[in-house]
Motif scaffolding. Structure first.
Motif, PDB file in Angstrom:
ATOM      1  N   ALA A   1      63.712  37.065  85.003  1.00  0.00           N
ATOM      2  CA  ALA A   1      63.730  36.353  83.727  1.00  0.00           C
ATOM      3  C   ALA A   1      64.187  34.912  83.910  1.00  0.00           C
ATOM      4  O   ALA A   1      63.599  33.978  83.343  1.00  0.00           O
ATOM      5  N   ALA A   2      65.244  34.714  84.712  1.00  0.00           N
ATOM      6  CA  ALA A   2      65.773  33.364  84.922  1.00  0.00           C
ATOM      7  C   ALA A   2      64.774  32.489  85.674  1.00  0.00           C
ATOM      8  O   ALA A   2      64.497  31.348  85.280  1.00  0.00           O
TER       9      ALA A   2
ATOM     10  N   ALA B   1      61.765  31.749  83.428  1.00  0.00           N
ATOM     11  CA  ALA B   1      62.018  30.700  82.444  1.00  0.00           C
ATOM     12  C   ALA B   1      62.019  29.322  83.098  1.00  0.00           C
ATOM     13  O   ALA B   1      61.539  28.338  82.517  1.00  0.00           O
TER      14      ALA B   1
ATOM     15  N   ASN C   1      58.379  28.319  84.048  1.00  0.00           N
ATOM     16  CA  ASN C   1      57.389  28.453  82.981  1.00  0.00           C
ATOM     17  C   ASN C   1      57.406  27.282  82.018  1.00  0.00           C
ATOM     18  O   ASN C   1      56.783  27.336  80.962  1.00  0.00           O
ATOM     19  N   GLY C   2      58.117  26.233  82.386  1.00  0.00           N
ATOM     20  CA  GLY C   2      58.217  25.103  81.471  1.00  0.00           C
ATOM     21  C   GLY C   2      56.884  24.505  81.097  1.00  0.00           C
ATOM     22  O   GLY C   2      56.680  24.049  79.973  1.00  0.00           O
TER      23      GLY C   2
ATOM     24  N   ASP D   1      55.218  34.249  77.116  1.00  0.00           N
ATOM     25  CA  ASP D   1      56.241  33.690  76.243  1.00  0.00           C
ATOM     26  C   ASP D   1      57.644  33.976  76.757  1.00  0.00           C
ATOM     27  O   ASP D   1      58.549  33.158  76.609  1.00  0.00           O
ATOM     28  N   TRP D   2      57.839  35.171  77.338  1.00  0.00           N
ATOM     29  CA  TRP D   2      59.170  35.575  77.788  1.00  0.00           C
ATOM     30  C   TRP D   2      59.033  36.337  79.102  1.00  0.00           C
ATOM     31  O   TRP D   2      59.103  37.560  79.129  1.00  0.00           O
TER      32      TRP D   2
ATOM     33  N   ARG E   1      57.380  38.385  73.136  1.00  0.00           N
ATOM     34  CA  ARG E   1      58.158  37.236  72.675  1.00  0.00           C
ATOM     35  C   ARG E   1      59.475  37.732  72.086  1.00  0.00           C
ATOM     36  O   ARG E   1      59.565  38.834  71.546  1.00  0.00           O
ATOM     37  N   TRP E   2      60.494  36.898  72.216  1.00  0.00           N
ATOM     38  CA  TRP E   2      61.827  37.235  71.715  1.00  0.00           C
ATOM     39  C   TRP E   2      61.788  37.259  70.197  1.00  0.00           C
ATOM     40  O   TRP E   2      61.523  36.254  69.540  1.00  0.00           O
TER      41      TRP E   2
END
Length: 452
Positions: free
Chosen positions: A24-25, A28, A31-32, A39-40, A46-47
């Motif tokens: 996840a880290a 993220a 994935n900028g 999305d997540w 998505r969150w």
């Protein structure tokens, strides 16, 4: 069971959670610019923390299985246990889907999210559909198929065409079909474990099969249906080598297994890898006699689809080109080759992680026994080989580079074969591990809005 002996399971779970957190880290961070097309990451979601009409039912069902599931699984007559597992799985899948509501959580995902139903108006004559199917796979072809239709052999779309043409049209009926089919996968795994490893391990695994966290995706995608077909293909193969019937019944089971394996070829290209689980079954039984009957069941599908104008290898080769021309060509292999595995923590659950650790230990012991020409425990050895078959299929899919993201859904047919590892967990801790399974599913379904 002492805390010292339980510690390795805890360490395995902690490492799995760290792997998920790392994916996840890192996801993220990279994935900028949207390179992962998620999305997540690593989830295709998505969150969106939320609750829904399925929340009370899911909580109630989870509590009942945690409190009473292990005892019921040990005491219920075998002839009823398979039905109970299917019913429990059906209720779990349905309640989780309804957390997102009926339309958003169920019907929309199949009627629009996975696109099969959106292509039905383009299917006229089935002969024309099959003859021209491959022509519409490329992205630059006129009227190219939507991603999910193009990404599978025509059998996947034909399933929903046939439902439509017998009067079961629309997302509601498609969802009902997928949910009902998906729920039987747990029973098929149960049947297989009993045939190969014995009744006690099957009973121990039963409540974990019901509360599989992958149920979040089982009933709201066609992949749950694919998983059920694959699971019953394997179950029939297991019955053909270890069933309690006579030679005729075993040959019939092998033929039925071949029919389902043949169908798999035309539901999803990647499910050719289910052959690894089939090989595992034959290795456990040390019996290859069912193979001619399995082949006999596969052949009519190949002959029929080929005669109708669809050649499997042409379809797959064309799909590979489209895959690399689309999202598959943009998503980085270096991230997904390990993030695909990390996201399985959300699909198979923490209890399975602990079970896999014990499976690895049991496998190592079995290898040492084999080298020393000592007998290895039959039940444990059978479970090790069966689970290894599912793991090999998953790893092959991962290394192929044809699975980048969405593997929490796409790999369901492989993931269900990791669940039998839970039979190796200590019975006295079953409720704790079932709680972890339920918590995983409930957390994912309430914090993220999964796309399918």
């Amino acid at each position: 069971m002492t805390a010292r002996r339980l510690a390795p399971d805890t360490v395995a779970v902690a490492l799995a959670l760290l792997l998920f957190a790392a994916s996840a880290a890192v996801g993220a961070a990279v994935n900028g610019d949207g390179v992962l097309l998620l999305d997540w990451p690593p989830l295709f979601a998505r969150w969106e923390p939320h609750a829904g009409p399925g929340t009370p039912a899911a909580l109630l069902l989870a509590g009942l299985v945690v409190l009473y599931g292990p005892a019921v699984a040990l005491r219920l007559a075998w002839r009823w246990l398979g039905w109970a597992v299917a019913a429990g799985s059906l209720a779990w899948i349905t309640s989780l889907a309804l957390i997102d509501g009926w339309r958003r959580g169920v019907t929309w995902r199949l009627s629009h999210g996975q696109e099969y139903l959106t292509a039905l108006d383009r299917v006229g004559s089935l002969g024309d559909f099959l003859r021209t199917f491959t022509d519409h796979i490329p992205l630059d072809s006129p009227d190219n198929w939507p991603a999910h239709v193009a990404g599978h052999p025509p059998g996947a779309t034909l399933t929903f065409v046939l439902l439509d043409r017998v009067g079961l049209a629309g997302g509601g009926w498609a969802a009902a079909f997928c949910v009902a089919a998906s729920a039987t996968a747990a029973t098929a795994v149960l049947v297989t474990v009993r045939a190969l490893a014995g009744e006690e391990p099957a009973r121990r695994a039963a409540p974990f099969l019901v509360l599989m966290p992958g149920a979040v995706w089982m009933g709201v995608s066609a992949d749950g249906y694919f998983a059920a077909v694959a699971a019953w293909a394997v179950a029939l193969l297991a019955l053909s080598v270890r069933g309690r019937g006579g030679p005729a019944a075993r040959r019939f089971a092998a033929l039925g297994s071949g029919v389902l394996f043949g169908l798999l070829l035309y539901l999803s290209y990647g499910l050719v890898l289910m052959g690894a689980v089939g090989v595992a079954v034959l290795l456990v039984a040390r019996d290859a006699r069912p193979l001619p009957w399995v082949v006999l069941g596969v052949v009519p599908w190949v002959v029929g689809f080929t005669a109708a104008g669809f050649w499997w290898f042409d379809g797959y080769a064309t799909l590979v080109d489209r895959y690399h021309a689309g999202a598959g060509g943009y998503r980085p292999y270096a991230y997904f080759v390990w993030a695909n595995l990390a996201v399985q923590v959300a699909s198979v659950g923490l209890a399975t992680v602990a079970g896999l650790r014990r499976t690895a230990v049991a496998g190592s012991s079995a290898l040492r026994a084999a080298r020393g020409r000592r007998p290895a425990g039959g039940e444990r050895a059978a479970l090790v080989v069966l689970v290894a078959g599912g793991a090999v299929a998953m790893l092959a899919a991962d290394l192929s580079g044809m699975s980048k993201a969405e593997t929490e859904r796409i790999w369901l047919p492989f993931a269900v074969w990791l669940l039998p590892a839970t039979a190796l967990l200590p019975p006295g801790r079953a409720r704790w591990w079932l709680t972890a399974q339920a918590a995983t599913a409930l957390t994912v379904n309430h914090l993220w809005l999964t796309r399918w």
